[in-house]
Design a protein around this motif. Structure first.
Motif, short mmCIF file in Angstrom:
data_model
loop_
_atom_site.label_atom_id
_atom_site.label_comp_id
_atom_site.label_asym_id
_atom_site.label_seq_id
_atom_site.Cartn_x
_atom_site.Cartn_y
_atom_site.Cartn_z
N VAL A 121 0.28 6.71 -1.95
CA VAL A 121 -0.65 6.23 -1.93
C VAL A 121 -0.23 4.52 -1.46
N ARG A 122 -0.08 4.26 -3.27
CA ARG A 122 0.16 2.94 -3.06
C ARG A 122 1.48 2.40 -1.91
N ARG A 123 2.05 2.61 -2.01
CA ARG A 123 3.21 2.38 -1.14
C ARG A 123 2.57 2.62 0.83
N HIS A 124 1.43 2.68 0.65
CA HIS A 124 1.79 3.02 1.69
C HIS A 124 -0.22 2.40 2.33
N PHE A 125 -0.99 1.95 1.29
CA PHE A 125 -2.12 1.28 1.04
C PHE A 125 -2.55 0.43 0.27
N PHE A 126 -2.33 0.47 -0.62
CA PHE A 126 -2.70 -0.35 -1.76
C PHE A 126 -1.18 -1.51 -2.45
N LEU A 128 -0.18 -2.56 0.43
CA LEU A 128 -0.38 -3.49 0.84
C LEU A 128 -1.77 -4.24 1.18
N ILE A 129 -2.73 -4.41 0.21
CA ILE A 129 -4.22 -5.06 -0.07
C ILE A 129 -3.83 -5.65 -0.95
N PRO A 131 -6.34 -8.37 -3.26
CA PRO A 131 -7.17 -8.13 -4.52
C PRO A 131 -8.87 -8.42 -3.43
N GLU A 133 -8.91 -8.66 -0.87
CA GLU A 133 -9.11 -8.01 1.38
C GLU A 133 -9.27 -6.29 0.23
N LEU A 134 -9.26 -5.97 -0.96
CA LEU A 134 -9.84 -4.73 -1.62
C LEU A 134 -11.10 -4.44 -1.35
N ARG B 10 -10.64 1.60 -10.79
CA ARG B 10 -11.42 0.54 -8.85
C ARG B 10 -10.38 1.43 -7.97
N TRP B 15 -9.97 4.36 -2.84
CA TRP B 15 -9.77 5.81 -2.01
C TRP B 15 -10.41 6.69 -1.98
N VAL B 136 -10.20 -9.06 7.80
CA VAL B 136 -9.57 -8.47 7.18
C VAL B 136 -8.62 -7.67 7.72
N VAL B 140 -5.18 -5.60 7.15
CA VAL B 140 -4.90 -5.42 7.24
C VAL B 140 -4.17 -4.06 7.65
N ARG B 143 -0.62 -4.48 9.30
CA ARG B 143 0.50 -3.50 7.55
C ARG B 143 0.49 -2.63 7.46
N ILE B 144 -0.40 -1.40 7.31
CA ILE B 144 -0.76 -0.57 7.10
C ILE B 144 -0.26 -0.04 8.17
N ARG B 147 3.64 0.04 7.86
CA ARG B 147 4.44 0.93 6.95
C ARG B 147 4.57 1.89 7.60
#
Lengths: 151, 151
Positions: A121-126, A128-129, A131, A133-134, B10, B15, B136, B140, B143-144, B147
């Motif tokens: 999940v980190r690799r494919h999502f977080f 790439l984002i 703060p 943008e989150l 967070r 997620w 934004v 995102v 990038r996603i 990947r």
DNA sequence: CTTTGCTGGTTGCCATGGCAACTAAATCTC
DNA sequence: GAGATTTAGTTGCCATGGCAACCAGCAAAG
């Protein structure tokens, strides 16, 4: 001609990217989980039970927690029982109820799969984002989910 | 303990919202399309063909365009043929090839469904996103998707 | 030209998921 | 407290989708 019945070029691209994301990200995460012998559905069930006290939950609550139809959960639990991941037990308080319980083996499987999934999940999502943008994403997701619930 | 193997509070919330969105938004759009008697898959096929010259495409290209496995397309086309939405024709240039063609009826069905679907996409998605948020999101998503393709 | 390998599609097998019908237990009503 | 209503789960039927095996043309070597 009519901006109401067609998406503009800009929106069309964003929507295409969004549709692609839904398809491919799901696929990527599924492949990662498959290395631990689990499907996305398996993982949803295991993860919920794992964080529940005693590793058990009423089928009704479990279904509600992961947003599944009760029929879907019932059938999936049957398959997981066959694979030795969970067990069914009658609910003490309610003659109709069933309690779904993690097996010892499932505890280990889950313990191994969680870190891998989190990494995925980190690799494919977080990863790439950014703060800021989150933050935006959180706001947008909140609105989208609220609307989807309305119907 | 180890920030690598667990998501922070967070991230966990974001997620969860994301997973919910994937499930519920898909469901909402599916229900909207169902009013026109179409599934999301039907619509993907029809929309692509509709914008292709002559309303027809080589099965190979159609599958690639919507990101489907060739087997999936083959089976779905069979079902759509049975419902009178498309026809199969042999490709003139390639003895192996099949061309999928929209029927007249499907043209009408699509013409009716597209505006409804566009409205649904606006209602459940674009109407809830401000222009700057859309920027934004675009970044995102790009990038996603990049990947996810890598694997 | 044949042999070998690649491509385009179809089919079988199996796992999923939705929806409705059905059973049983718990509640609610009067 | 018997009948009507709601709730919890299971099951059947049917549509999907993935993956691998398989068949038939096409293309590349020699």
């Amino acid at each position: 001609m009519d901006p109401q019945v067609t998406l503009g070029e800009r929106e069309r691209r964003t929507w295409a990217a969004f549709v692609t994301m839904r398809r491919d990200l799901e696929g990527a995460l599924a492949r990662d989980l498959a290395r631990d012998g689990l499907s996305v559905s398996d993982f949803e069930v295991l993860a919920r039970l794992d964080q529940a006290p005693g590793g058990e939950m009423r089928a009704r609550d479990l279904a509600a927690a992961i947003g599944w139809d009760k029929a879907r959960l019932s059938k999936h639990v049957t398959r997981m029982v066959a694979r030795g991941l969970v067990e069914r037990r009658e609910a003490a308080e309610d003659g109709r109820g069933q309690v779904v319980v993690l097996t010892t083996g499932a505890r280990q499987v889950t313990a191994a799969a969680v870190p891998n999934h989190v990494a995925a999940v980190r690799r494919h999502f977080f990863d790439l984002i950014e703060p800021d943008e989150l933050d935006v994403l959180d706001r947008v997701l909140t609105r989208i989910n609220a609307r989807a619930v309305e119907g």
